[in-house]
Motif scaffolding. Sequence first.
Motif, PDB file in Angstrom:
ATOM      1  N   TYR A 103       6.757  44.904 -14.038  1.00  0.00           N
ATOM      2  CA  TYR A 103       6.579  42.955 -13.552  1.00  0.00           C
ATOM      3  C   TYR A 103       4.973  42.510 -13.683  1.00  0.00           C
ATOM      4  N   VAL A 104       3.987  44.127 -14.458  1.00  0.00           N
ATOM      5  CA  VAL A 104       2.913  42.840 -15.154  1.00  0.00           C
ATOM      6  C   VAL A 104       3.337  41.892 -15.867  1.00  0.00           C
ATOM      7  N   LYS A 105       3.638  42.823 -16.619  1.00  0.00           N
ATOM      8  CA  LYS A 105       4.115  41.478 -17.884  1.00  0.00           C
ATOM      9  C   LYS A 105       4.358  40.133 -17.764  1.00  0.00           C
ATOM     10  N   LEU A 106       4.944  40.203 -16.668  1.00  0.00           N
ATOM     11  CA  LEU A 106       5.733  38.827 -15.735  1.00  0.00           C
ATOM     12  C   LEU A 106       4.399  37.918 -15.077  1.00  0.00           C
ATOM     13  N   THR A 107       2.579  38.745 -15.108  1.00  0.00           N
ATOM     14  CA  THR A 107       2.441  38.019 -14.261  1.00  0.00           C
ATOM     15  C   THR A 107       1.882  37.673 -15.267  1.00  0.00           C
ATOM     16  N   ILE A 108       1.759  37.115 -16.356  1.00  0.00           N
ATOM     17  CA  ILE A 108       0.895  36.824 -17.638  1.00  0.00           C
ATOM     18  C   ILE A 108       0.862  35.246 -17.254  1.00  0.00           C
ATOM     19  N   PRO A 109       2.104  34.922 -17.031  1.00  0.00           N
ATOM     20  CA  PRO A 109       2.003  32.939 -16.908  1.00  0.00           C
ATOM     21  C   PRO A 109       1.234  32.814 -15.369  1.00  0.00           C
ATOM     22  N   TYR A 110       1.252  33.657 -14.474  1.00  0.00           N
ATOM     23  CA  TYR A 110       0.927  33.330 -13.080  1.00  0.00           C
ATOM     24  C   TYR A 110      -0.656  33.588 -13.021  1.00  0.00           C
ATOM     25  N   LEU A 111      -1.193  34.086 -14.100  1.00  0.00           N
ATOM     26  CA  LEU A 111      -3.104  34.476 -14.254  1.00  0.00           C
ATOM     27  C   LEU A 111      -3.048  33.398 -14.817  1.00  0.00           C
ATOM     28  N   ILE A 112      -2.456  32.788 -16.181  1.00  0.00           N
ATOM     29  CA  ILE A 112      -3.208  31.676 -16.708  1.00  0.00           C
ATOM     30  C   ILE A 112      -3.444  30.419 -15.794  1.00  0.00           C
ATOM     31  N   LEU A 113      -2.285  30.069 -14.879  1.00  0.00           N
ATOM     32  CA  LEU A 113      -2.459  29.232 -14.004  1.00  0.00           C
ATOM     33  C   LEU A 113      -3.450  29.460 -12.810  1.00  0.00           C
ATOM     34  N   TYR A 114      -3.418  30.672 -12.390  1.00  0.00           N
ATOM     35  CA  TYR A 114      -4.339  30.639 -11.210  1.00  0.00           C
ATOM     36  C   TYR A 114      -6.298  30.596 -12.154  1.00  0.00           C
ATOM     37  N   ILE A 115      -6.074  30.904 -13.243  1.00  0.00           N
ATOM     38  CA  ILE A 115      -7.241  30.467 -13.835  1.00  0.00           C
ATOM     39  C   ILE A 115      -7.554  29.230 -13.862  1.00  0.00           C
ATOM     40  N   PHE A 116      -6.287  28.563 -14.143  1.00  0.00           N
ATOM     41  CA  PHE A 116      -6.540  27.702 -14.553  1.00  0.00           C
ATOM     42  C   PHE A 116      -7.040  26.420 -12.902  1.00  0.00           C
ATOM     43  N   GLY A 117      -6.198  27.371 -11.422  1.00  0.00           N
ATOM     44  CA  GLY A 117      -6.935  26.843 -10.784  1.00  0.00           C
ATOM     45  C   GLY A 117      -8.116  26.623  -9.913  1.00  0.00           C
ATOM     46  N   VAL A 118      -8.912  27.896 -10.176  1.00  0.00           N
ATOM     47  CA  VAL A 118      -9.987  28.339 -10.886  1.00  0.00           C
ATOM     48  C   VAL A 118     -10.869  26.662 -10.404  1.00  0.00           C
ATOM     49  N   TYR A 119     -10.399  26.453 -11.619  1.00  0.00           N
ATOM     50  CA  TYR A 119     -11.235  25.607 -12.842  1.00  0.00           C
ATOM     51  C   TYR A 119     -11.575  23.960 -11.678  1.00  0.00           C
ATOM     52  N   ILE A 120     -10.273  24.224 -11.495  1.00  0.00           N
ATOM     53  CA  ILE A 120      -9.333  22.589 -10.916  1.00  0.00           C
ATOM     54  C   ILE A 120     -10.201  22.914  -9.421  1.00  0.00           C
ATOM     55  N   ASN A 121     -10.427  23.308  -8.787  1.00  0.00           N
ATOM     56  CA  ASN A 121     -10.749  23.791  -7.730  1.00  0.00           C
ATOM     57  C   ASN A 121     -12.280  23.442  -8.047  1.00  0.00           C
ATOM     58  N   SER A 122     -13.583  23.954  -8.832  1.00  0.00           N
ATOM     59  CA  SER A 122     -14.378  23.637  -8.527  1.00  0.00           C
ATOM     60  C   SER A 122     -14.527  21.937  -9.900  1.00  0.00           C
ATOM     61  N   VAL A 123     -13.963  21.397 -10.037  1.00  0.00           N
ATOM     62  CA  VAL A 123     -14.391  20.091 -10.466  1.00  0.00           C
ATOM     63  C   VAL A 123     -13.717  19.104  -9.248  1.00  0.00           C
ATOM     64  N   LEU A 124     -12.578  18.973  -7.908  1.00  0.00           N
ATOM     65  CA  LEU A 124     -12.535  18.291  -7.236  1.00  0.00           C
ATOM     66  C   LEU A 124     -13.000  19.126  -5.916  1.00  0.00           C
ATOM     67  N   LEU A 125     -13.629  20.132  -5.590  1.00  0.00           N
ATOM     68  CA  LEU A 125     -14.700  20.098  -4.759  1.00  0.00           C
ATOM     69  C   LEU A 125     -16.504  18.933  -5.629  1.00  0.00           C
ATOM     70  N   GLY A 126     -16.273  19.627  -6.847  1.00  0.00           N
ATOM     71  CA  GLY A 126     -17.663  19.148  -7.002  1.00  0.00           C
ATOM     72  C   GLY A 126     -18.034  17.190  -6.654  1.00  0.00           C
ATOM     73  N   MET A 127     -16.552  17.056  -7.519  1.00  0.00           N
ATOM     74  CA  MET A 127     -16.449  15.071  -6.548  1.00  0.00           C
ATOM     75  C   MET A 127     -16.017  15.140  -5.473  1.00  0.00           C
ATOM     76  N   ASN A 128     -16.326  15.992  -4.419  1.00  0.00           N
ATOM     77  CA  ASN A 128     -16.396  15.716  -2.633  1.00  0.00           C
ATOM     78  C   ASN A 128     -14.973  15.408  -2.652  1.00  0.00           C
ATOM     79  N   LYS A 129     -13.860  16.028  -3.590  1.00  0.00           N
ATOM     80  CA  LYS A 129     -12.654  15.793  -2.996  1.00  0.00           C
ATOM     81  C   LYS A 129     -12.424  17.205  -1.992  1.00  0.00           C
ATOM     82  N   PHE A 130     -12.621  17.351  -0.872  1.00  0.00           N
ATOM     83  CA  PHE A 130     -12.728  18.260   0.299  1.00  0.00           C
ATOM     84  C   PHE A 130     -11.049  18.713   0.302  1.00  0.00           C
ATOM     85  N   SER A 131     -11.019  17.392   1.275  1.00  0.00           N
ATOM     86  CA  SER A 131      -9.823  16.923   1.732  1.00  0.00           C
ATOM     87  C   SER A 131      -8.421  17.149   1.018  1.00  0.00           C
ATOM     88  N   GLU A 132      -8.477  16.594  -0.562  1.00  0.00           N
ATOM     89  CA  GLU A 132      -7.336  17.211  -1.232  1.00  0.00           C
ATOM     90  C   GLU A 132      -7.082  18.185  -1.634  1.00  0.00           C
TER      91      GLU A 132
END
Length: 466
Positions: A103-132
């Motif tokens: 079950y830990v092995k299966l988290t690999i795709p999720y963890l990559i996407l999780y980090i991707f989401g962190v950067y997406i959120n950083s960019v959106l907030l920097g663009m003042n896209k708080f609603s989105e």
Amino acid sequence: MNPIINALKNLSTTTVNIIVALIFFIVTAKITNPAFFGKVAIVQLLEVISVSFFLFLNPSIVNREVSYMYAKKEFDKTFISTALLTPFIISPAFLILLLFPTYVKLTIPYLILYIFGVYINSVLLGMNKFSEANILGSTFLVIRWIVSIIAVLLRNIYLFVGIWTLGALITNSIGFLLINKELNGIPLKFDPNIFKRVFREGLTLYLSSGANFLASQGDRVTTSYLLGSYYLGLYQFAALVASVPSMIIGGITNVLLPASSYYKALGKDEILMSRLSFKVTSLLTLLVVTISLPSAVILTPKLFPDYVESIRPMIILLLIATLSAPIGTLTTFLISFKKSLRPFLILSVINAFTTLLTSYLLIPRIGIMGGAYSQLIVGTVSSSFTLYYVLKEKVFHPTKKEWMLIFLLPITFLFELFVDPTYLDVVYVAIILAIFKLLGVFEKREKEVILGFTPSLLRKVVSIFL
């Protein structure tokens, strides 16, 4: 960029998180045991490990730079593309998890996407896209905590990980499309020079994050190692409940980095920003902690009878996590004002060493209470050092009123720890409001700034607290 409106948007996501997580934990507590909850805790622990060791480009710096771009209306598409592609470039590092249970092995795709989401959120907030950003955040939380109840009912940890992965994939795909639309197309280009420049600037923060992991999670790792998954489940429950008030405060104060970066780029008063932010955060913190602690103590035995043993450590964890927020918020301005970040590493190393030492000394002797006392010691050291450094760097110039609030934080800690009758918390709330109102904690100019950002429908309510 309106920090109050954006804070309200963030608060909506925080509220969703609290509600859906509460539903999840009530269901989980009723139909499973702390051992299953311990596996969920391990998946969450992997999230923390990922953001501690695999965010090679610090999200705060990415957020700051995009906020500066937004203020100047000049977006660097290659910079943003490099940040978003980083999780996939470094993804082979996650293959180390193949050495662990299935079950830990299966988290690999999720963890990559999780980090991707962190950067997406950083960019959106920097663009003042708080609603989105908050709509996407709420969508992910519903999938994460509500849809995954299906896996809990089936007691299937593999399905549980799969649902989280699907949620991350859906929300991140939408977030990327929003960024692509805002930029009128974004080239999928990874620039090694930009990566090196941002990594070099954030190297101190990157090294700090590893040490911070040991400081923030060392007690849980030690609990798991010395006491097993059952007690990890108990302690993780205490830590999660204790984090709710600080989660509320964090949902509001998370707007400070993009907002202060934006207004710094426009040449606004730095000291006014830091001083006003500290006062507002202090007021919110004192009110939230005074209301939330008795609520948690009363509700836990009724909703989670199997976790009554977690109440005592939960009280310590809740107080230290919440009351340290006002001083911790000041570190935001070290980043947004582009001050030296080297002391972050020093503090992180001190915290990590203190956590590991106190955890190994206390947990074997007094169980999960040892982890709570460990975090109390670490929180005290961290707040003291942070206050010293922000004063040294002159991003915060406290007057007598700010010093009064600083001393009021430990007084509140002692009051909540040793005063038992719940009705006295109501009295204490009245005392806090009276202090802010009668002593005129907020200056005239600060009131004007707050009311200027406040939506017209809320101005009368906000003015009561000023």
